[in-house]
Design a protein around this motif. Structure first.
Motif, short mmCIF file in Angstrom:
data_model
loop_
_atom_site.label_atom_id
_atom_site.label_comp_id
_atom_site.label_asym_id
_atom_site.label_seq_id
_atom_site.Cartn_x
_atom_site.Cartn_y
_atom_site.Cartn_z
N ASP A 182 0.85 -1.19 0.00
CA ASP A 182 0.00 0.00 0.00
C ASP A 182 0.89 1.24 0.00
N PRO A 183 0.73 2.13 -0.97
CA PRO A 183 1.60 3.32 -1.04
C PRO A 183 1.60 4.14 0.24
N ALA A 184 0.51 4.10 0.98
CA ALA A 184 0.44 4.88 2.22
C ALA A 184 1.40 4.37 3.28
N ARG A 224 -13.98 2.58 -12.49
CA ARG A 224 -13.46 1.26 -12.82
C ARG A 224 -12.98 1.28 -14.27
N ILE A 225 -11.74 0.90 -14.47
CA ILE A 225 -11.10 1.04 -15.78
C ILE A 225 -10.90 -0.34 -16.40
N THR A 226 -11.26 -0.46 -17.68
CA THR A 226 -11.09 -1.70 -18.42
C THR A 226 -10.52 -1.38 -19.80
N GLY A 227 -9.45 -2.07 -20.16
CA GLY A 227 -8.84 -1.83 -21.46
C GLY A 227 -7.40 -2.29 -21.48
N HIS A 228 -6.68 -1.85 -22.48
CA HIS A 228 -5.29 -2.29 -22.64
C HIS A 228 -4.40 -1.10 -22.97
N LYS A 229 -3.11 -1.24 -22.68
CA LYS A 229 -2.11 -0.24 -23.05
C LYS A 229 -0.94 -0.95 -23.71
N TRP A 230 -0.52 -0.44 -24.85
CA TRP A 230 0.55 -1.03 -25.64
C TRP A 230 1.91 -0.76 -25.02
N PHE A 231 2.05 0.40 -24.40
CA PHE A 231 3.27 0.73 -23.66
C PHE A 231 2.90 1.29 -22.30
N CYS A 232 3.28 0.59 -21.28
CA CYS A 232 3.18 1.08 -19.90
C CYS A 232 4.60 1.15 -19.36
N SER A 233 5.06 2.36 -19.15
CA SER A 233 6.44 2.52 -18.68
C SER A 233 6.54 2.20 -17.20
N ALA A 234 7.58 1.45 -16.85
CA ALA A 234 7.88 1.12 -15.45
C ALA A 234 6.69 0.51 -14.72
N PRO A 235 6.25 -0.69 -15.13
CA PRO A 235 5.05 -1.30 -14.54
C PRO A 235 5.20 -1.68 -13.08
N MET A 236 6.43 -1.60 -12.54
CA MET A 236 6.63 -1.93 -11.13
C MET A 236 6.40 -0.72 -10.23
N SER A 237 5.99 0.42 -10.82
CA SER A 237 5.76 1.64 -10.04
C SER A 237 4.59 1.45 -9.08
N ASP A 238 4.49 2.36 -8.13
CA ASP A 238 3.42 2.26 -7.13
C ASP A 238 2.09 2.78 -7.64
N ALA A 239 2.14 3.68 -8.61
CA ALA A 239 0.90 4.24 -9.18
C ALA A 239 1.20 4.76 -10.57
N PHE A 240 0.13 5.02 -11.33
CA PHE A 240 0.27 5.43 -12.72
C PHE A 240 -0.75 6.51 -13.06
N LEU A 257 -5.66 8.42 -11.89
CA LEU A 257 -4.58 7.93 -11.03
C LEU A 257 -4.93 6.50 -10.63
N VAL A 258 -4.08 5.56 -11.03
CA VAL A 258 -4.34 4.14 -10.81
C VAL A 258 -3.21 3.54 -9.97
N PRO A 259 -3.47 3.17 -8.71
CA PRO A 259 -2.43 2.56 -7.87
C PRO A 259 -2.28 1.07 -8.13
N ARG A 260 -1.09 0.53 -7.84
CA ARG A 260 -0.89 -0.93 -7.94
C ARG A 260 -1.62 -1.66 -6.82
N ILE A 261 -1.48 -1.13 -5.60
CA ILE A 261 -2.10 -1.74 -4.42
C ILE A 261 -3.15 -0.78 -3.87
N LEU A 262 -4.32 -1.29 -3.59
CA LEU A 262 -5.42 -0.47 -3.09
C LEU A 262 -5.30 -0.24 -1.58
N PRO A 263 -6.00 0.74 -1.06
CA PRO A 263 -5.88 1.05 0.38
C PRO A 263 -6.15 -0.13 1.30
N ASP A 264 -6.97 -1.10 0.86
CA ASP A 264 -7.25 -2.26 1.72
C ASP A 264 -6.18 -3.34 1.61
N GLY A 265 -5.11 -3.06 0.82
CA GLY A 265 -4.02 -4.01 0.70
C GLY A 265 -4.16 -5.00 -0.44
N THR A 266 -5.29 -4.99 -1.14
CA THR A 266 -5.47 -5.91 -2.26
C THR A 266 -4.82 -5.35 -3.52
#
Length: 561
Positions: A182-184, A224-240, A257-266
């Protein structure tokens, strides 16, 4: 036969054939700030002299043998995608060599990802950061991608104050953590971006990724976002920052703003499909991703995503110029090091006139790129006046176009100075040669940049007046330069009256050369500025490095590098 008998050399082993001589020592243990005269002068010229001690310390770090070994290992052992764990759980994690994490930790401890945005940042923070970022890029540019995007995201975040209040403090931390959490809860975070899609590329208006509001929707609200991206730079980042359409009828995407990990830890609904197998930039992970009902929060107004993200693009373009300058500096530094330690035909290479000319020509481009990068960084300072604010709108894409276009040829010519050694992966310039093209592609390829400049001529004429005013600050220093400025002004006037996309690249190139010549004539020693004008603006100039129209004091140019 006894062991003593076997150790005795026979007659045929009387000659030693593997003695190593006439080879340079490894270029390590060099303070990359103190060894770079033009960089020191540019730092002082553009108001960041107070950062000298800090930059000197960082110069010693990146020039150390340890740091250069990290660079080698991070590139030799690139990132690996782990989509599932051993039990079949979807994890979507990117695994890096420990050296990559060392590089990230060093750059974030230096504040390259966020220091200029801190509440207590110095008035010259962007300029000082540019000098340090250039040195990091000089040795290992791959890890600089997530560093750059994290730096560039802050202006876009600030367009949505409620989200900025949550996320910006997390950016300011300097203790790097690779943990997926969780980024927090992390001491510092990094940002990436995902804009382009298979069918559109740079034309983000062709995007099909959709965002559906969870509630009433609107700025700062969850979707809620659904779709694809052909180039996502640095996919290991905490948010995008991600572009997506809110409805089918939208004519333009929105920014989320799309985080990798949500506030509940999922884990958020982000699926890394594969890592791109790139020509260079091997230490950095670039990817294709799919969003499966991923949670994202709207940044800015619906349908205004491009406008929201444009400031991020401006700062990443600035970093392309800085990175290009760092690449040129590496080429010059390695070529000069080799030439000063290698003899051929009875003299050191650096003293052979034809080699001296090539080295000096390479040094001129490196010096011009350095001054350009730091002048642009100065124009991005929060306290910049109206002239600088207008200047950076045009000078940033113009410089990005030219410096990044020159990078691959500069890398090749630097590599050639090392002969066969340069072409091997045991020396860093082979890696640099593969790296160089990415900066011309990233954040707008050549055509995109040139057309951006063309459009700005119609929409923002005052910015072009500021650009010409910047060039004219060197008026009277060199008659050939004065003539060039007149031609550029005439070309801009004609382009405003009758826009011609087929000549947009040529005009952008001429503008860039004019800016670089103006900066060198004003701030570098006179022989350097005059040599740049003669070798770049003369009608008799050659098309290759070292194809010089007139003799100049090449040794004086080289001394500064």
């Amino acid at each position: 036969m006894s062991s003593s008998e076997t150790s005795q050399p026979g007659p045929q082993t009387g000659f030693v054939t593997h003695e190593v001589f006439n080879q340079s020592e490894p270029r390590v243990g060099v303070n990359e700030y103190l060894a770079n005269g033009p960089l020191q002068e540019a730092v002082a010229a553009f108001g960041a002299a107070q950062a000298t001690d800090e930059l000197t310390r960082f110069g010693a770090t990146v020039g150390s043998a340890e740091y250069q070994e990290w660079a080698r290992l991070a590139n030799d052992h690139g990132p690996v995608l782990r989509t599932h764990d051993r039990w079949g759980h979807r994890i979507d994690e990117v695994e890096f060599h420990p050296s990559y994490h060392q590089l990230m930790s060093t750059s974030m401890a230096q504040g390259l990802h966020a220091a200029p945005w801190a509440p207590d940042a110095a008035a010259y923070a962007h300029t000082a950061r540019a000098a340090a970022f250039m040195m990091a890029n000089q040795i290992e540019p791959g890890h600089c991608c997530p560093i750059s995007m994290t730096y560039a995201v802050v202006p876009s975040l600030r367009t949505q104050p409620d989200l900025a209040a949550i996320w910006e403090p997390r950016v300011h931390g300097r203790a790097y953590s690779a943990e997926l959490a969780d980024p927090a809860t992390k001491p510092a975070i990094t940002f990436g971006m995902a804009m382009t899609e298979k069918q559109g590329g740079s034309d983000v208006r062709a995007n099909t990724t959709r965002a559906v509001p969870v509630g009433a929707g609107g700025p700062g609200e969850e979707y809620r976002i659904t779709g694809h991206k052909w180039f996502c730079s640095a996919p290991m980042s905490d948010a995008f920052l991600v572009l997506a359409r809110v409805s089918e009828s939208d004519t333009a995407p929105s920014c989320f703003l799309v985080p990798r990990i949500l506030p509940d830890g999922t884990r958020n609904g982000i699926r890394i499909q594969r890592l791109k197998n790139k020509l260079g930039n091997k230490s950095n992970a670039s990817s294709e991703v799919e969003y499966v009902g991923a949670s994202g929060w709207l940044v800015g107004e619906v349908g205004r995503g491009v406008r929201t993200i444009i400031e991020m693009v401006s700062h990443t373009r600035l970093d392309c110029v800085i990175g290009g300058a760092g690449g040129m500096r590496q080429g010059v530094a390695e070529a000069l090091w080799h030439a000063r330690h290698r003899s051929a035909f009875g003299a050191l290479l650096v003293d052979q006139p034809v080699m001296t000319g090539v080295l000096a020509d390479l040094a001129l481009d490196s010096e011009a790129a350095t001054y350009t990068a730091l002048r642009l960084a100065q124009a991005h300072e929060p306290g910049a006046g109206e002239h600088d604010q207008l200047l950076r709108r045009i000078a940033t894409p113009v410089a990005k176009y030219w410096v990044c276009k020159r990078g691959p040829q500069h890398a090749y010519e630097s590599l050639e100075c090392l002969g066969g050694n340069g072409y091997t992966e045991d020396f860093p310039l082979a890696r640099r040669y593969r790296e160089a093209p990415v900066l011309a592609v990233w954040e707008g390829s050549g055509n995109v940049i040139a057309l951006d400049v063309l459009r700005a001529m119609q929409r923002e004429p005052q910015a072009f007046e500021a650009f010409l005013d910047e060039l004219r600050l060197a008026s009277g220093e060199n008659s050939r330069f004065d003539d060039h400025v007149v031609r550029v002004a005439d070309d801009i006037a004609r382009m405003r009256e009758l826009p011609d996309p087929t000549t947009a690249r040529l005009l952008t190139e001429r503008m860039a050369l004019g800016l670089q010549a103006s900066l060198l004539l004003r701030h570098a020693p006179q022989p350097v500025g005059d040599a740049f004008v003669e070798t770049r603006l003369s009608p008799s100039r050659g098309l290759q490095y070292g194809a010089l129209p007139h003799a100049f004091d090449a040794a004086k140019v080289i001394e500064r590098h």
